[in-house]
Design an enzyme around this catalytic site. Sequence first.
Site, PDB file in Angstrom:
ATOM      1  N   ASP A 104       5.743  -5.369   5.940  1.00 38.32           N
ATOM      2  CA  ASP A 104       6.259  -6.711   6.238  1.00 38.32           C
ATOM      3  C   ASP A 104       6.277  -7.630   5.019  1.00 38.32           C
ATOM      4  OD1 ASP A 104       6.949  -6.452   8.864  1.00 38.32           O
ATOM      5  OD2 ASP A 104       5.085  -7.282   9.661  1.00 38.32           O
TER       6      ASP A 104
ATOM      7  N   ASP B  12      -0.108   1.875   8.461  1.00 41.37           N
ATOM      8  CA  ASP B  12      -0.702   1.069   9.537  1.00 41.37           C
ATOM      9  C   ASP B  12       0.130   0.970  10.815  1.00 41.37           C
ATOM     10  OD1 ASP B  12      -2.949   0.533   8.054  1.00 41.37           O
ATOM     11  OD2 ASP B  12      -2.246  -1.397   7.314  1.00 41.37           O
TER      12      ASP B  12
ATOM     13  N   GLY C  96       0.841  -1.215   0.000  1.00 45.44           N
ATOM     14  CA  GLY C  96       0.000   0.000   0.000  1.00 45.44           C
ATOM     15  C   GLY C  96       0.865   1.248   0.000  1.00 45.44           C
TER      16      GLY C  96
ATOM     17  N   ARG D 193       0.687  -4.805  -5.690  1.00 42.48           N
ATOM     18  CA  ARG D 193       0.745  -6.079  -4.967  1.00 42.48           C
ATOM     19  C   ARG D 193       1.081  -7.108  -6.053  1.00 42.48           C
ATOM     20  NH1 ARG D 193      -0.761  -4.094   0.306  1.00 42.48           N
ATOM     21  NH2 ARG D 193      -2.557  -2.755   0.059  1.00 42.48           N
TER      22      ARG D 193
ATOM     23  N   THR E 289       4.339   2.211   5.616  1.00 41.64           N
ATOM     24  CA  THR E 289       2.927   1.808   5.688  1.00 41.64           C
ATOM     25  C   THR E 289       2.209   2.743   6.649  1.00 41.64           C
ATOM     26  OG1 THR E 289       1.347   0.157   6.505  1.00 41.64           O
ATOM     27  CG2 THR E 289       3.561  -0.003   7.389  1.00 41.64           C
TER      28      THR E 289
END
Length: 323
Positions: free
Chosen positions: A107, A131, A15, A76, A129
Amino acid sequence: MSKQVETIGVLTSGGDAPGMNAAMRAVVREALFKGKKVKGISRGYAGLLNEDIFDMTASDVSETIARGGTKLQTARCTEFVDPDVQKMAAEICKKHGIDALVVIGGDGSFRGALALAQHGINTIGVPGTIDLDIACTDYTIGFDTAINTAMEAIDKIRDTSKSHDRCTIIEVMGRHAGYIALWCGIACGAEDILLPEKYNHNEQDIINHVIENRKKGKQHHIIINAEGIGHSASMAKRIEAATGMETRASILGYMQRGGIPTCKDRVYASVMGAMAVDLLCEGKSNRVVAYKNGEFCDFDIEEALAMKKEIPDYMNYISKSLV
Ligand code: ADP
Ligand code: F6P
């Protein structure tokens, strides 16, 4: 100790995250500063396999530090889990003279980087990221921008929620990780924060909390829900039915991934991108750049991937005690 690198490749993977451009710029500029050649690779591992590889100069990264998204673009690439594909990718690197690679991603991207390192390409991962879900580091590129974007949106939604005496569920990103929800929830004084790592799936607890708060005189109620829990719209219907309080759901979505990176994301991404190049110039490979306990540092990729990250207990505690 690996041999001196001459040509450093750079790609972004997974992402996108605001600040990835700042990291890419730092890789390019630091590598050129150290007398290395740089090759950009478009669209992550997919671009590597398609040999979408090009020379990069200092001016190619002009005017990128303040831009969101990733100029290198990202993808991806599911076939990259295949060991034969990884071997082929390493051969493509060698064919293009790429003896070292900086992988900016999460990761999953680091697992690909590890495979390339095992095939003789000196590889360094840079954590990118929104996140914050990379265990070896307390900071990931894009998180700061994303939480500020989400916080501003939540503040706005709070205005209308308050005006209408409503309960509002605001869904933020984080398919597996609740860091965005936790930070935004604390920053916005949310009454409930639902984290994938902690949520007990007992909606009655939330309903009771809404009812209790109403009794105490609170006229509106904000629930921050992480994407990993989801179902915000149906949850809103059930909460409205059970509490009698008008309830709405807003899903913030991809706006959290875009936008102008904050100062922190620009600066930390610059440090991390440059550090990745410096590690390569020191002959290091198979490392991830990190920010841990207030310092920039690096870890072995395999060790980094084996680490576990937990929601900080005290932050989780205050997310409840302060509202
Ligand atoms: P992130 O890097 O943000 O965790 P993904 O999990 O989607 O995002 O991974 C990004 C890309 O990294 C994947 O599309 C794939 O190309 C590669 N990747 C993911 N997992 C692995 C793996 N186990 N082995 C090799 N490559 C992987
Ligand atoms: O970038 C991280 C993230 O936003 C996660 O929270 C989410 O799980 C994922 O990306 C969704 O991205 P996409 O829809 O692009 O696969």
